[in-house]
Design a protein around this motif. Structure first.
Motif, mmCIF file in Angstrom:
data_model
loop_
_atom_site.group_PDB
_atom_site.id
_atom_site.type_symbol
_atom_site.label_atom_id
_atom_site.label_comp_id
_atom_site.label_asym_id
_atom_site.label_seq_id
_atom_site.Cartn_x
_atom_site.Cartn_y
_atom_site.Cartn_z
ATOM 1 N N GLY A 179 0.551 9.253 -3.137
ATOM 2 C CA GLY A 179 -0.598 10.446 -2.963
ATOM 3 C C GLY A 179 -0.934 10.761 -1.578
ATOM 4 N N ARG A 180 -1.341 9.453 -0.809
ATOM 5 C CA ARG A 180 -1.866 9.719 0.549
ATOM 6 C C ARG A 180 -0.760 10.586 1.376
ATOM 7 N N SER A 200 0.772 7.641 -8.524
ATOM 8 C CA SER A 200 0.665 6.674 -7.274
ATOM 9 C C SER A 200 -0.261 6.843 -6.130
ATOM 10 N N HIS A 201 -1.168 6.106 -5.888
ATOM 11 C CA HIS A 201 -1.937 6.285 -4.621
ATOM 12 C C HIS A 201 -1.270 6.271 -3.232
ATOM 13 N N ILE A 241 -4.461 13.671 -7.408
ATOM 14 C CA ILE A 241 -4.191 12.298 -7.654
ATOM 15 C C ILE A 241 -4.574 11.835 -9.157
#
Length: 270
Positions: A176-177, A172-173, A193
């Motif tokens: 991931g952030r 998941s972005h 990621i």
């Protein structure tokens, strides 16, 4: 065995709006210096705040090693699972910090621990539940599949320490952030990621690892773990899997799902 005197000041504040509701603000006191743990009222306009009572609670906390290397227990009024903070002064998800005198350091030097919340970490819950082995020790390399925003990853990084490494894979972005932001401050975490179904996409970042921890909420979790194990797990390495029954088969009883996954993992991983 380390001891520290912990003082928590509860300020009961009367906000003379919203029907005179009461709000609590916590301060943590170390060496006579109060540090704010929470703030209230900052976003409210035209609020009159008045301190009406101060109560000081004093307790003794002892920190001792758990039977799992790298994990500790802070014993006090309530026992708390914790790990030694790799980045003193920093927290990841608002967890409590415990500072104790360093028995091997100079006078006044502290060792800081972070409370490990079992309601936000399946691995912490497993440790409190009496799991026999977590197969993660100081100095080891761990591949963590399904890292999310890095809550448990940060504690695993504390466990393996500066000599170890955690390779955290998250697809998941959005999560991931948060993982990237956390990893910027911790040198022993490598955020990846990418989809764990395709380990060849991050093979250039990976060494062989001592342990794979999987927290992937997917029906084919056993296959995902097997692919990564064949690519990156050392001989005589270990795999720790968090099985989410509803994600694998929501129609079957959890006990049947666990038994089926155990059989699948024995065949697939071995």
């Amino acid at each position: 065995m380390n001891k520290i005197l912990v003082c928590v000041i509860h300020l009961y504040i009367n906000i003379e709006v919203f029907n005179r509701k009461w709000v609590t603000v916590d301060f943590h006191v170390e060496d006579g210096v109060a540090r704010k743990e929470a703030l209230v009222g900052d976003a409210v306009d035209s609020v009159v705040v008045k301190v009406v009572e101060v109560v000081v609670l004093v307790g003794i906390v002892e920190v001792e090693p758990h039977r799992h290397p790298g994990v500790f227990i802070a014993r006090g009024k309530e026992d708390v699972l914790c790990t030694k903070n790799l980045l003193p002064g920093n927290t990841v998800y608002g967890e409590k910090k415990i500072a104790v005198d360093d028995p091997n350091g100079d006078a006044g030097e502290k060792i800081e621990y972070r409370a490990w919340n079992p309601f936000r970490s399946k691995l912490a819950a497993a440790i409190l539940g009496g799991i026999s082995q977590i197969h993660m020790k100081p100095g080891q390399k761990v591949l963590y599949l399904g890292a999310a925003s890095g809550t448990t990853v940060s504690h695993v990084a504390d466990i393996v320490g500066e000599e170890g490494m955690v390779f955290a894979v998250e697809f998941s972005h959005r999560s991931g952030r948060d993982l990237l932001d956390m990893a910027k401050k911790r040198n022993n975490i490598v955020p990846i990621i990418e989809d764990a179904r395709h380990p060849h996409k991050y093979r250039m970042l990976m060494p062989m690892v001592d342990c794979i921890f999987s927290d992937v909420a997917q029906p084919d979790q056993a296959r995902i773990v097997a692919l990564n194990a064949h690519a990156f797990l050392k001989n005589l390495g270990h795999v720790v899997i968090s099985i989410k029954a509803n994600c694998i088969d929501s129609t079957a009883p959890p006990e049947a799902v666990f038994a089926s996954e155990n059989r699948t993992n024995e065949i697939t991983v071995c």
